[in-house]
Enzyme design. Structure first.
Site, PDB file in Angstrom:
ATOM      1  N   ASP A 236      39.453  39.557 -58.210  1.00  0.00           N
ATOM      2  CA  ASP A 236      38.535  40.131 -59.188  1.00  0.00           C
ATOM      3  C   ASP A 236      39.217  40.371 -60.522  1.00  0.00           C
ATOM      4  O   ASP A 236      38.596  40.206 -61.570  1.00  0.00           O
ATOM      5  CB  ASP A 236      37.941  41.436 -58.656  1.00  0.00           C
TER       6      ASP A 236
ATOM      7  N   HIS B  92      33.998  34.360 -51.320  1.00  0.00           N
ATOM      8  CA  HIS B  92      34.285  34.981 -50.029  1.00  0.00           C
ATOM      9  C   HIS B  92      34.109  34.046 -48.837  1.00  0.00           C
ATOM     10  O   HIS B  92      34.728  34.248 -47.795  1.00  0.00           O
ATOM     11  CB  HIS B  92      33.486  36.269 -49.875  1.00  0.00           C
TER      12      HIS B  92
ATOM     13  N   GLU C 132      41.216  46.154 -60.158  1.00  0.00           N
ATOM     14  CA  GLU C 132      40.487  44.881 -60.200  1.00  0.00           C
ATOM     15  C   GLU C 132      39.798  44.641 -61.538  1.00  0.00           C
ATOM     16  O   GLU C 132      39.196  43.603 -61.750  1.00  0.00           O
ATOM     17  CB  GLU C 132      39.412  44.860 -59.108  1.00  0.00           C
TER      18      GLU C 132
ATOM     19  N   CYS D 154      46.816  42.348 -53.007  1.00  0.00           N
ATOM     20  CA  CYS D 154      46.046  41.881 -51.848  1.00  0.00           C
ATOM     21  C   CYS D 154      45.094  40.738 -52.175  1.00  0.00           C
ATOM     22  O   CYS D 154      44.320  40.317 -51.329  1.00  0.00           O
ATOM     23  CB  CYS D 154      45.287  43.038 -51.208  1.00  0.00           C
TER      24      CYS D 154
HETATM   25  C1  PEP Z   1      40.359  40.948 -54.795  1.00  0.00           C
HETATM   26  O1  PEP Z   1      39.429  41.088 -55.587  1.00  0.00           O
HETATM   27  O2  PEP Z   1      41.430  40.393 -55.093  1.00  0.00           O
HETATM   28  C2  PEP Z   1      40.249  41.425 -53.406  1.00  0.00           C
HETATM   29  C3  PEP Z   1      41.279  41.429 -52.611  1.00  0.00           C
HETATM   30  O3  PEP Z   1      39.025  41.809 -52.962  1.00  0.00           O
HETATM   31  P1  PEP Z   1      37.842  40.770 -52.642  1.00  0.00           P
HETATM   32  O4  PEP Z   1      38.413  39.385 -52.657  1.00  0.00           O
HETATM   33  O5  PEP Z   1      37.287  41.123 -51.314  1.00  0.00           O
HETATM   34  O6  PEP Z   1      36.890  41.018 -53.755  1.00  0.00           O
HETATM   35 MG    MG Z   2      37.802  42.390 -55.084  1.00  0.00          MG
END
Ligand code: PEP
Ligand code: MG
Length: 607
Positions: A474, A208, A450, A521
């Site tokens: 994920d 992140h 995910e 996403c």
């Molecule tokens: C993902 O897991 O692809 C996602 C968009 O959520 P994050 O990256 O915040 O876990």
């Molecule tokens: Mg995620």
């Protein structure tokens, strides 16, 4: 330091040239020496000076915070209090004077002493404050090391022109933040100073902190071996966020070459941004909606300017981290309402709280989990802490009255979990009705796909929600069993692994069979090598970092859906990741030779 080249994982495109500023170093590399009696006073002065310097840094960070950042101010204030805390300082000085420890060692021992004391306190909140003490002590240690190496503080001077390039950069005091590891909360605080780029020794392609760098639009490289050993505070460095390289103490020729490359990159960004507002429609008429991933309402203007047709993912947990207390419902409501109103009538999709794994907030630290990525994360945390969850759901529902909001639940693993989350949502709706508060009725509810479990039950899930959003970061981590934050398995984070391609395709097919739309996403959607395949699958929308939107729209507009369908068929027939990678690389380099050199790709993470 001699010219050195270090390699890591490019997580945010761009080139930055500046001076190294360490936020922290590997914890177990602290120097242990006995100070000669005649140097004790000097050692104490050194510690005092380092504490003053860190205080000054925190004060500077505070000045750069935005007006409505009261929570971050609170956190920085608490860090400043730790700096002046007589116990920590007094204990460290006592150890220097009585046990002749050098300042770094004395400080580390004092922190451990405090940790022991804190561990006996019954309040988990107070007990966990030791983490803040550690963060502050790490920062003081970095400054002490810099002083021990005889380095001077980087001067904050005005530009001086008639000197060579390296001198000029040093004098401009452009700072590049380096760290052994950086939590998203720390990155959030320090990105607000004059930081032009990040690099960390730890971290993976979709950790992140990297995602944050991308959203802030600054170059970043993570997972850099040797960063702590090969770079000294104040060293001149070049961060190449496209190739995933760091040049330490570059030559004048390097500086010249990289200044040119930086200029070319910026010119390319400028060129594609002129078309950012245009729709993402292929030459043969296929349209895909391009949405933005954001963390905070302050990013709305940039997301719109970059061509975001709405928001496909609000990472709401960023309002919970980098602060000392939980946000109140009204505070969340105001923040969400600002975001919803900024995009109205376009959609804004709020992902409910996804804390855990690498996104830790104060209360969450109380949990001592051996394996946080498989622990009480995301929806699991919310179902355990329903008061926190309900407060957020109410805020989202109320904010929806200012525009067009939707919500989605992260990390759903089964129908029962989804129904539990929806039941709490329903209760929140009833509460708002009873309290006669304004809220958005008929809000669309989605789930994030995910986990492999949610892929297998996609058709059943699709019957109970309004949309899917595939979180590939994920999904890749859990399908391929490769921790997204671990650089040692970064080469296994493969978006074009046949298992991932088939999983995504299956989810899209099941959603469409049940008549609901699908968004992607995760970072895969911002990867130019992956986008033609997602288009071939007829994904309805993608949601990516605002800075990535102009480039990806440019690729889409210059593609043909017919070719995307053909490519998908070839890719689906391939059984190894290598064959898929070479297939897409070949096609993309052939079609976009001028563009691909400016993109960082997940495919470039070598083992
Ligand atoms: C993902 O897991 O692809 C996602 C968009 O959520 P994050 O990256 O915040 O876990
Ligand atoms: Mg995620």
């Amino acid at each position: 330091m001699a010219r050195t080249v270090l390699h890591g994982i490019a997580v945010s495109s761009g080139i930055a040239i500046g001076c190294a500023f360490f936020f922290n170093r590997k914890p177990d590399t602290i120097r242990h020496t006995l100070v000669p009696v005649e140097s004790i006073a000097y050692e104490v002065d050194r510690l005092e000076e380092a504490i003053q310097k860190v205080m000054h840094d925190f004060a500077l960070a505070k000045q750069h915070l935005m007006e409505d950042s009261s929570e971050q101010v609170e956190l920085l204030d608490s860090h400043m209090l730790i700096c002046t805390d007589p116990k920590l300082r007094g204990e460290a000085i006592r150890r220097i004077q009585e046990q002749r420890m050098n300042a770094e060692w004395a400080l580390a021992e004092s922190v451990e002493g405090l940790a022991k004391m804190f561990s006996k306190i019954s309040s988990p909140y107070i007990r966990e404050r030791i983490q803040d003490v550690r963060v502050v002590a790490q920062r003081i240690t970095c400054v002490l090391e810099e002083m021990a190496a005889g380095l001077k503080e980087i001067p904050e001077l005005e530009k001086i022109h008639d000197v060579d390039a390296s001198k000029q950069i040093r004098q401009e005091a452009r700072r590049i933040l380096l760290a052994y590891d950086l939590t998203p909360a720390e990155a959030l605080l320090f990105s607000l100073q004059r930081i032009t780029a990040f690099a960390t020794e730890q971290g993976g392609r979709t950790s992140h902190t990297g995602i944050l760098a991308r959203n802030l639009g600054i170059p970043a490289v993570v997972g850099v071996n040797g960063l702590g050993n090969d770079v000294l505070e104040g060293d001149l460095i070049i961060i190449d966020g496209i190739a995933g390289k760091i040049l330490v103490e570059p030559s004048e020729a390097d500086l010249e070459a990289y200044a040119l490359r930086q200029g070319q990159f910026e010119a390319y960004q400028k060129k594609i941004s002129t078309m950012a507002g245009a729709l993402a429609e292929t030459q043969d008429g296929y349209r895909i909606t391009v949405l933005a991933n954001v963390e905070k309402s302050q990013e709305a203007a940039v997301a719109i300017e970059c061509g975001g047709e709405g928001v496909g993912l609000v990472r709401t947990e960023f309002s919970y981290i980098a602060r000392t207390s939980l946000p109140k419902e009204d505070e969340l409501y105001e923040e969400y309402a600002r975001l919803t109103a900024a995009f109205a009538p376009r959609q804004v999709i709020f992902r409910t709280l996804d804390v855990g794994a690498d996104k830790i907030f104060q209360e969450r630290r109380v949990l001592d989990e051996p394996n946080p990525a498989l622990g009480l994360r995301a929806i699991r945390y919310c179902l355990r802490h329903q008061d926190i969850f309900r407060r957020q759901l109410r805020a989202i529902l109320r904010a929806g009255a200012h525009g067009n909001a939707s919500l989605m639940f992260p990390l759903i693993s089964g129908i029962t979990e989804l129904r539990q989350a929806k039941a709490i949502l329903y209760e929140a709706i009833q509460e708002l009705e009873a309290e006669k508060l304004n809220f958005q009725t008929g809000m669309r509810v989605g789930v994030m796909i995910e986990l492999p479990a949610s892929v297998f039950i996609a058709q059943d899930l699709a019957k109970e929600v309004d949309f899917f959003s595939i979180g590939t970061n994920d999904l890749i981590q859990y399908t391929l069993g490769a921790d997204r934050n671990n650089k040692h398995v970064a080469h296994l984070h493969q978006p074009l692994h046949p298992a991932i391609i088939r999983a995504v395709k299956y989810v899209v097919d099941m959603a469409h069979k049940e008549g609901i739309p699908v968004c992607v996403c995760g970072e895969m959607a911002a990867d130019p090598y992956c986008i033609p395949m997602l288009m071939g699958m007829s994904v309805d929308s993608i949601s990516i970092a605002p800075q990535s939107i102009p480039g990806i729209k440019h690729i889409i507009r210059n593609s043909s859906i017919e070719q995307c369908h053909e490519l998908l068929q070839q890719v689906l027939a391939a059984s190894t990741v290598q064959s898929v990678n070479s297939l897409v690389r070949h096609i993309m380099y052939d079609k976009f030779p001028q563009d691909m050199i400016f993109f960082a790709s997940q495919l470039d993470t070598e083992g």
